[in-house]
Design an enzyme around this catalytic site. Structure first.
Site, PDB file in Angstrom:
ATOM      1  N   LYS A 194      49.266  35.050  46.562  1.00  0.00           N
ATOM      2  CA  LYS A 194      47.935  35.485  46.714  1.00  0.00           C
ATOM      3  C   LYS A 194      48.238  35.848  48.171  1.00  0.00           C
ATOM      4  CE  LYS A 194      43.104  34.586  47.654  1.00  0.00           C
ATOM      5  NZ  LYS A 194      41.837  33.614  47.333  1.00  0.00           N
ATOM      6  N   LYS A 247      47.851  38.657  43.433  1.00  0.00           N
ATOM      7  CA  LYS A 247      46.652  38.977  43.943  1.00  0.00           C
ATOM      8  C   LYS A 247      46.899  39.655  45.294  1.00  0.00           C
ATOM      9  CE  LYS A 247      42.005  37.212  45.050  1.00  0.00           C
ATOM     10  NZ  LYS A 247      41.214  36.139  45.122  1.00  0.00           N
TER      11      LYS A 247
HETATM   12  C1  PBG Z   1      38.473  32.694  47.732  1.00  0.00           C
HETATM   13  C2  PBG Z   1      38.747  33.844  46.879  1.00  0.00           C
HETATM   14  C3  PBG Z   1      38.581  35.278  47.171  1.00  0.00           C
HETATM   15  C4  PBG Z   1      38.933  35.818  46.096  1.00  0.00           C
HETATM   16  C5  PBG Z   1      38.696  35.261  45.012  1.00  0.00           C
HETATM   17  N1  PBG Z   1      38.875  33.814  45.385  1.00  0.00           N
HETATM   18  C6  PBG Z   1      38.540  35.717  48.338  1.00  0.00           C
HETATM   19  C7  PBG Z   1      39.536  35.105  49.575  1.00  0.00           C
HETATM   20  O1  PBG Z   1      40.566  34.547  49.451  1.00  0.00           O
HETATM   21  O2  PBG Z   1      38.865  35.432  50.579  1.00  0.00           O
HETATM   22  C8  PBG Z   1      38.658  37.621  46.013  1.00  0.00           C
HETATM   23  C9  PBG Z   1      38.465  38.225  44.723  1.00  0.00           C
HETATM   24  C10 PBG Z   1      38.089  39.712  44.841  1.00  0.00           C
HETATM   25  O3  PBG Z   1      38.040  40.245  46.155  1.00  0.00           O
HETATM   26  O4  PBG Z   1      37.719  40.264  44.208  1.00  0.00           O
HETATM   27  N2  PBG Z   1      38.995  31.409  47.081  1.00  0.00           N
END
Ligand code: PBG
Length: 326
Positions: A194, A247
């Site tokens: 991520k 991601k």
């Molecule tokens: C946070 C989380 C995020 C997303 C999913 N879980 C945002 C972040 O890490 O700040 C983003 C998903 C998206 O942008 O569609 N735990």
């Protein structure tokens, strides 16, 4: 000319026969935002067509999706500021509406696959995925909170927990706590690679969960790094993850490809809010043809190697399938 690749493209029947990749509704996971209360429905301004829904309306929405053949949903809570604290205690509180939503959905739709979010940020007064002290995001102090959250979700019937926080060692920690509580059948979809991406903007708007100070660069990965994703994947695999996730998806197709080559585990890819918002905005302006560009976007993620795609386009894609347009 002996070789003419065009011969295999001369008809729809031939093209269909040699098509290497297909996106199906089975591949898709649809993200949904849950809010407390009744009859609540508010559109996410930066992600048109997506809503924060109270449980009653969420049940209706899932029913509609199931009729379109969508069976898998990932749920995110929209928590009011007053319920947030440093330790994210509301995340595993018996009063948490998010846990109630999981319970009701599972009761109503036992054949669905429900995936949760495990991270502190929707519940944290600091807006970070981990526990913050003196401006630092502490790793090992966060793990028991994540495990409590995962066990609370398992107790109400979640099928798959999704740790999205990027703390070190959390897959193993959560796995052990789940097993100890008797939930060895609950799967873990780990957000393995991520990235600290600018493409989560609309999601943070939806949840009002942006960090109150600093950024997420000490835990989420540097967008410049690819090989480091293998290290994360090896660890998650050893720690007992059932899925590895990349991601964002679209901007990291090379990472999806890499992990698919490296691992036997199913690879999930999260086509994040910012990626979908770009296409929605372009389509609204008449700059792109939504019905053609959207399936092509999902296909690119599949072709890169994703077995599973999380996307705000899941429902739109299922509709196009139903209408015979893809
Ligand atoms: C946070 C989380 C995020 C997303 C999913 N879980 C945002 C972040 O890490 O700040 C983003 C998903 C998206 O942008 O569609 N735990």
């Amino acid at each position: 000319m002996l070789a003419r690749p065009r011969r295999n493209r001369k008809s729809a029947a031939l093209r269909g026969m040699i098509r290497e990749n297909r996106v199906t509704v089975d591949d898709l996971i649809y993200p949904l935002f849950v809010t407390d209360g009744k009859k609540q429905k508010s559109e996410i301004a930066s992600l048109p067509g997506n809503y924060r829904l109270s449980i009653d309306l969420l049940l209706k929405e899932v029913e509609t999706c199931m009729k379109l053949g969508l069976k898998s949903f990932i749920l995110f809570p929209v928590v009011e500021e007053a319920l947030k604290d440093k330790e994210a205690t509301y995340s595993y509180s018996k009063k948490n509406f998010y846990l109630k939503a999981i319970k009701e959905l599972k009761k109503e739709f036992p054949e669905s696959c429900l995936i949760s979010d495990v991270a502190m940020d929707p519940y944290s007064s600091d807006g970070h995925d981990g526990y913050v002290e003196d401006g630092k995001i502490l790793n090992d102090e966060t793990l028991p909170i994540l495990a409590d959250m995962a066990v609370a979700q398992a107790e109400v019937g979640i099928d798959v927990v999704g740790p999205s926080d990027m703390m070190d060692g959390r897959v193993e920690f959560i796995r052990e706590e789940l097993d100890e509580a008797g939930f060895e059948e609950v799967s873990i979809m780990s957000y393995t690679a991520k990235y600290a991406s600018a493409f989560y903007g609309p999601f943070r708007d939806a949840l009002d969960s942006a960090p109150k100070s600093g950024d997420k660069k000490t835990y989420q990965m540097d967008p410049a790094n690819k090989w480091e994703a293998i290290r994360e994947a090896d660890l998650d695999e050893a720690e007992g993850a059932d899925f590895l996730m990349v991601k964002p998806a679209l901007l990291y197709l090379d990472v999806i490809y890499l992990l698919k080559e490296q691992s036997d585990l199913p690879i999930a890819a999260y086509n994040v809010s910012g990626e979908c918002a770009m296409l929605i905005a372009a389509a609204k302006n008449g700059w792109l043809d939504y019905e053609k560009a959207m399936p092509e976007m999902l296909l690119s993620i599949k072709r890169a190697g994703a077995d599973v795609i999380l996307s705000y386009f899941a429902k739109g894609f299922a509709k196009l399938v139903k209408e015979g347009k893809v």
